[in-house]
Design an enzyme around this catalytic site. Sequence first.
Site, short mmCIF file in Angstrom:
data_model
loop_
_atom_site.label_atom_id
_atom_site.label_comp_id
_atom_site.label_asym_id
_atom_site.label_seq_id
_atom_site.Cartn_x
_atom_site.Cartn_y
_atom_site.Cartn_z
N LYS A 117 4.52 -45.60 -41.43
CA LYS A 117 3.11 -45.90 -41.67
C LYS A 117 2.41 -46.44 -40.41
CE LYS A 117 2.77 -45.94 -46.56
NZ LYS A 117 2.40 -46.50 -47.82
N LYS A 199 7.73 -34.90 -48.83
CA LYS A 199 7.43 -35.36 -50.20
C LYS A 199 5.94 -35.19 -50.53
CE LYS A 199 6.15 -40.20 -50.02
NZ LYS A 199 6.07 -41.37 -50.82
N LYS A 202 -0.11 -38.68 -51.34
CA LYS A 202 -1.57 -38.74 -51.45
C LYS A 202 -2.22 -38.80 -50.06
CE LYS A 202 -0.99 -43.58 -52.52
NZ LYS A 202 -0.36 -44.24 -53.65
P1 ATP Z 1 2.11 -41.78 -50.67
O1 ATP Z 1 2.92 -41.20 -49.58
O2 ATP Z 1 1.71 -40.79 -51.70
O3 ATP Z 1 0.96 -42.66 -50.20
P2 ATP Z 1 3.49 -44.06 -51.63
O4 ATP Z 1 4.98 -44.18 -51.65
O5 ATP Z 1 2.75 -44.91 -50.68
O6 ATP Z 1 3.13 -42.56 -51.51
P3 ATP Z 1 2.90 -45.51 -53.94
O7 ATP Z 1 1.65 -45.49 -54.71
O8 ATP Z 1 3.18 -46.72 -53.18
O9 ATP Z 1 2.92 -44.24 -53.06
O10 ATP Z 1 4.15 -45.14 -54.85
C1 ATP Z 1 4.22 -45.44 -56.18
C2 ATP Z 1 5.55 -44.98 -56.74
O11 ATP Z 1 5.61 -43.56 -56.73
C3 ATP Z 1 6.78 -45.44 -55.95
O12 ATP Z 1 7.80 -45.85 -56.84
C4 ATP Z 1 7.19 -44.23 -55.16
O13 ATP Z 1 8.56 -44.22 -54.89
C5 ATP Z 1 6.80 -43.11 -56.12
N1 ATP Z 1 6.50 -41.88 -55.39
C6 ATP Z 1 5.55 -41.67 -54.46
N2 ATP Z 1 5.57 -40.39 -54.03
C7 ATP Z 1 6.58 -39.77 -54.73
C8 ATP Z 1 7.11 -38.44 -54.74
N3 ATP Z 1 6.62 -37.50 -53.97
N4 ATP Z 1 8.14 -38.17 -55.57
C9 ATP Z 1 8.65 -39.12 -56.38
N5 ATP Z 1 8.20 -40.39 -56.42
C10 ATP Z 1 7.18 -40.72 -55.60
#
Ligand code: ATP
Length: 331
Positions: A117, A199, A202
């Site tokens: 990040k 993965k 968002k």
């Molecule tokens: P992003 O990369 O989308 O910003 P993030 O990990 O910052 O993702 P969070 O909102 O913090 O997103 O994640 C919320 C939950 O969703 C966490 O438990 C994370 O592990 C899960 N998660 C996020 N993206 C995925 C994915 N592609 N597949 C499975 N689980 C996910």
Amino acid sequence: MISKIKKQIVFSGIQPSGNLHLGNYLGAIKQWIDMQQNYSCIFCIVDYHAITIHQDPKELKRRILEIAKIYLASGIDPKKSIIFQQSDIKEHTELAWILNCTARVADLDKMTQFKDKSGKNKESVSVGLYDYPVLMAADILIYGAQIIPVGEDQLQHVELARTIAKRFNSQFGNIFRIPEAQLQKQGARIMGLDDPIKKMSKSAVNTNNYIALNEKPEIARNKIMRAVTDSGGEIKYNSQSKPAISNLLTIYSLITNISIKELEKQYAGRGYGDFKRELAQVVETFLIGFQAKYNKISDKEVFDILKAGATKLEPIAQKIITNVKKNIGLS
Ligand code: ATP
Ligand code: LTN
């Protein structure tokens, strides 16, 4: 016979920092729903985590409500589980400060999410972003949570919470329970529709990477139809040699609760076109149902549920902080 055994405590949370997508739902929230039957569940909207990256104040306020509604529309039942907003319980940040004095720079320097990040901007990202995993440890340890259902990307943070808890216990007495992460067997990592090696995220630049939970169903349909596929037309799961179709099979299986083996049988001898059309229908139907539930929930209902959640948790958090302070010699 009514069991006298106390249910184990489950804790998890999501940041109100962007549009939630199918990856968040299938990788995290969906497994929470079933856990409500057998565990005491606490589900948090981790707003203090969200502000580690700049958030527009109005937008943040809106997203906090949105996450709560997503929890409810997904099937989190406030009669069975506690839903609350992290910043409503001041003891989270109080404990985080104390744990900061047990966590080591060497621990945090290992965190891959911070490296990802912060990227090339290490000098300008907030101290909060670096310290984020310690606040997450506080979230978990303050309620003595034993099971932490998360996606794969959060495993390292839960491991850090265990390290901090064990170190603290060995220095100051047995205060904290040692938590354990729980990963979904399937779907812990939903991949991008445009690139099945990365993965679903968002923050992806290409909006065809993800399907947002508030996506217009017909747009979601197009995204599925446009999703990349592998060479060879067979509908068969193999995450190594067929990552794209394996990802689509996982999504199909998790939404419908039909096993991947069963889907493979169902689509034997049929092509990607057929498969994608039917998956698009499955996703569309899911989104229509989900959004109908979401739109029925009022802001007032959400405020009341969050307030009730905080009222239940406050005394538990206070009790732990009192013990921690006593043990480290502050009171
Ligand atoms: P992003 O990369 O989308 O910003 P993030 O990990 O910052 O993702 P969070 O909102 O913090 O997103 O994640 C919320 C939950 O969703 C966490 O438990 C994370 O592990 C899960 N998660 C996020 N993206 C995925 C994915 N592609 N597949 C499975 N689980 C996910
Ligand atoms: N860091 C997590 C969100 C989170 C969390 C927690 C998850 C904050 N505190 C405690 C489980 C337990 C994320 O980005 N998904």
